[in-house]
Write a protein that holds these residues in place. Structure first.
Motif, PDB file in Angstrom:
ATOM      1  N   UNK A  16       0.854  -1.184   0.000  1.00  0.00           N
ATOM      2  CA  UNK A  16       0.000   0.000   0.000  1.00  0.00           C
ATOM      3  C   UNK A  16       0.894   1.239   0.000  1.00  0.00           C
ATOM      4  N   UNK A  17       0.826   2.028  -1.081  1.00  0.00           N
ATOM      5  CA  UNK A  17       1.729   3.170  -1.231  1.00  0.00           C
ATOM      6  C   UNK A  17       1.575   4.212  -0.126  1.00  0.00           C
ATOM      7  N   UNK A  18       0.341   4.463   0.308  1.00  0.00           N
ATOM      8  CA  UNK A  18       0.136   5.479   1.338  1.00  0.00           C
ATOM      9  C   UNK A  18       0.709   5.018   2.680  1.00  0.00           C
ATOM     10  N   UNK A  19       0.539   3.745   2.986  1.00  0.00           N
ATOM     11  CA  UNK A  19       1.103   3.220   4.233  1.00  0.00           C
ATOM     12  C   UNK A  19       2.622   3.171   4.174  1.00  0.00           C
ATOM     13  N   UNK A  20       3.174   2.857   3.018  1.00  0.00           N
ATOM     14  CA  UNK A  20       4.633   2.836   2.862  1.00  0.00           C
ATOM     15  C   UNK A  20       5.208   4.243   3.023  1.00  0.00           C
ATOM     16  N   UNK A  21       4.513   5.242   2.458  1.00  0.00           N
ATOM     17  CA  UNK A  21       4.975   6.629   2.591  1.00  0.00           C
ATOM     18  C   UNK A  21       4.924   7.066   4.052  1.00  0.00           C
ATOM     19  N   UNK A  22       3.868   6.658   4.748  1.00  0.00           N
ATOM     20  CA  UNK A  22       3.735   6.944   6.171  1.00  0.00           C
ATOM     21  C   UNK A  22       4.874   6.295   6.948  1.00  0.00           C
ATOM     22  N   UNK A  23       5.166   5.048   6.627  1.00  0.00           N
ATOM     23  CA  UNK A  23       6.216   4.308   7.324  1.00  0.00           C
ATOM     24  C   UNK A  23       7.598   4.938   7.087  1.00  0.00           C
ATOM     25  N   UNK A  24       7.899   5.251   5.846  1.00  0.00           N
ATOM     26  CA  UNK A  24       9.237   5.764   5.512  1.00  0.00           C
ATOM     27  C   UNK A  24       9.459   7.193   5.997  1.00  0.00           C
ATOM     28  N   UNK A  25       8.376   7.994   6.050  1.00  0.00           N
ATOM     29  CA  UNK A  25       8.516   9.375   6.481  1.00  0.00           C
ATOM     30  C   UNK A  25       8.948  10.279   5.339  1.00  0.00           C
ATOM     31  N   UNK A  26       8.857  11.591   5.569  1.00  0.00           N
ATOM     32  CA  UNK A  26       9.248  12.554   4.532  1.00  0.00           C
ATOM     33  C   UNK A  26      10.732  12.416   4.249  1.00  0.00           C
ATOM     34  N   UNK A  27      11.076  12.278   2.968  1.00  0.00           N
ATOM     35  CA  UNK A  27      12.468  12.079   2.532  1.00  0.00           C
ATOM     36  C   UNK A  27      13.122  10.892   3.250  1.00  0.00           C
ATOM     37  N   UNK A  28      12.315   9.837   3.523  1.00  0.00           N
ATOM     38  CA  UNK A  28      12.793   8.618   4.193  1.00  0.00           C
ATOM     39  C   UNK A  28      13.400   8.902   5.566  1.00  0.00           C
ATOM     40  N   UNK A  29      12.882   9.911   6.262  1.00  0.00           N
ATOM     41  CA  UNK A  29      13.441  10.320   7.564  1.00  0.00           C
ATOM     42  C   UNK A  29      13.354   9.210   8.602  1.00  0.00           C
ATOM     43  N   UNK A  30      12.253   8.434   8.572  1.00  0.00           N
ATOM     44  CA  UNK A  30      12.097   7.370   9.565  1.00  0.00           C
ATOM     45  C   UNK A  30      13.092   6.238   9.321  1.00  0.00           C
ATOM     46  N   UNK A  31      13.341   5.960   8.049  1.00  0.00           N
ATOM     47  CA  UNK A  31      14.330   4.927   7.692  1.00  0.00           C
ATOM     48  C   UNK A  31      15.710   5.341   8.185  1.00  0.00           C
ATOM     49  N   UNK A  32      16.070   6.625   7.916  1.00  0.00           N
ATOM     50  CA  UNK A  32      17.385   7.135   8.351  1.00  0.00           C
ATOM     51  C   UNK A  32      17.515   7.077   9.874  1.00  0.00           C
ATOM     52  N   UNK A  33      16.393   7.323  10.562  1.00  0.00           N
ATOM     53  CA  UNK A  33      16.397   7.304  12.026  1.00  0.00           C
ATOM     54  C   UNK A  33      16.721   5.901  12.551  1.00  0.00           C
ATOM     55  N   UNK A  34      16.111   4.885  11.945  1.00  0.00           N
ATOM     56  CA  UNK A  34      16.382   3.498  12.336  1.00  0.00           C
ATOM     57  C   UNK A  34      17.833   3.137  12.015  1.00  0.00           C
ATOM     58  N   UNK A  35      18.297   3.555  10.841  1.00  0.00           N
ATOM     59  CA  UNK A  35      19.681   3.285  10.448  1.00  0.00           C
ATOM     60  C   UNK A  35      20.665   3.857  11.460  1.00  0.00           C
ATOM     61  N   UNK A  36      20.446   5.124  11.817  1.00  0.00           N
ATOM     62  CA  UNK A  36      21.366   5.812  12.717  1.00  0.00           C
ATOM     63  C   UNK A  36      21.389   5.178  14.098  1.00  0.00           C
TER      64      UNK A  36
END
Length: 329
Positions: A16-36
């Motif tokens: 689901x594209x909307x849920x994926x966008x929600x999960x990743x965050x603006x400019x993939x900020x949530x992904x970067x947060x988990x990475x860091x």
């Protein structure tokens, strides 16, 4: 932590594209947060994710990714949600959860006007359970661990369930810096500003107008510790905040005020004592005296339990490290 490096493929369903966008965050900020935080690398295309790093960190990231994607079904994720999800357990605890097939632990939840409040992590859950089952409870630890906020939540819950008739907020008249005598009003009004964290929590859970009405009716009472002598408090939920600034005599006096049908929660941080140097903290003393007494619970919070900004946790850890160095030098 193991030096073994691995990569793990994760597919998030439904696609689901909307849920994926929600999960990743603006400019993939949530992904970067988990990475860091977990020191991993995360690459993705659509709902396909590849996580690379140390084996334990990759397993932990997998747990977080699935949990956060599940949460997108009914809430808009923020950086705070991601931080708190990673804060709930240490990396090792997350791995153990995965290996034991996510054994369910009974959770205490409290419904308030602003939503459901749950304990984050083992210590907060233990704290809530203890308050529900013991008459006298101590929550001791650094700022930002939720000890005062959760105590207020339990007080509101008890009042709304009519298991108590009133909430009593108590604080010792000891301050860091300015003297109480410089403030206008009587003693209750002088101590009022120092109870602001308790008021803020009440406003958050009940709303400003409701709290003001309850204060007018004396259903919520503000009582400086000095005013407690000689009273017996029945059918009440009593919160003593900043208990590290009580003397040995004061905390003994307070504890012996608790009457039938009452619950008392005592919170404090033994690293922030504002008493004169010749006075022993009543909170430090009581931790030794009442240890093992039936019906009294102690929840000790640490830096890992801090649920505020990640910097707060690092500040607490830095101070703890410095104090240990001073003790050994």
């Amino acid at each position: 932590m193991s030096e073994l490096q691995i990569s793990k493929e994760i597919t998030l369903l439904p696609d689901d594209n909307s849920r994926l966008a929600n999960f990743c965050g603006q400019f993939d900020a949530h992904i970067r947060q988990i990475e860091q935080r977990l020191k991993v690398e995360i690459a993705n295309r659509g709902n396909q994710f590849k996580v690379s790093g140390h084996v334990e960190a990759v397993k932990s990231a997998g747990v977080i990714i699935h949990a956060m994607f599940d949460a997108t079904n009914n809430q808009l994720l923020t950086p705070e949600h991601i931080h708190l999800a990673m804060q709930d357990s240490s990396i090792q605890q997350l791995i153990e959860t995965t290996e034991t097939d996510s054994v369910e632990v009974e959770q205490v939840s409290i419904k308030t006007k602003r939503g459901v409040i749950k304990g984050r992590g083992g210590n907060q859950q233990s704290y809530l359970k203890s308050i529900k089952t013991n008459d006298i409870n101590f929550g001791v630890g650094p700022a930002g661990t939720g000890k005062t906020y959760l105590a207020v939540a339990c007080a509101v819950d008890a009042l709304q369930a009519e298991t108590v008739r009133r909430i009593i907020l108590v604080r010792p008249a000891v301050e860091a810096g300015e003297k109480l005598g410089f403030l206008p009003g009587d003693m209750a009004q002088k101590v009022d500003p120092y109870l602001r964290p308790l008021y803020d929590a009440l406003y958050d859970m009940l709303g400003f107008e409701k709290v003001e009405k309850l204060l007018e009716k004396n259903v919520i009472e503000v009582a400086p510790l000095a005013f407690m002598r000689g009273r017996t408090l029945n059918d009440s939920f009593i919160i003593l905040d900043e208990a590290q600034n009580t003397t040995v005599e004061q905390i003994k006096m307070f504890l012996t005020r608790v009457g039938f049908g009452s619950t008392a929660v005592i919170t404090g941080d033994v690293t922030q004592i504002d008493l004169p140097s010749d006075k022993m903290s009543g909170l430090k003393h009581v931790l030794k005296v009442l240890k093992g007494v039936e019906g009294i619970s102690f929840t000790l919070f640490g830096a890992k339990d801090v649920v505020r900004h990640p910097l707060v946790q690092r500040i607490v850890i830095a101070y703890e490290r410095y104090e240990k160095q001073q003790e050994t030098s």
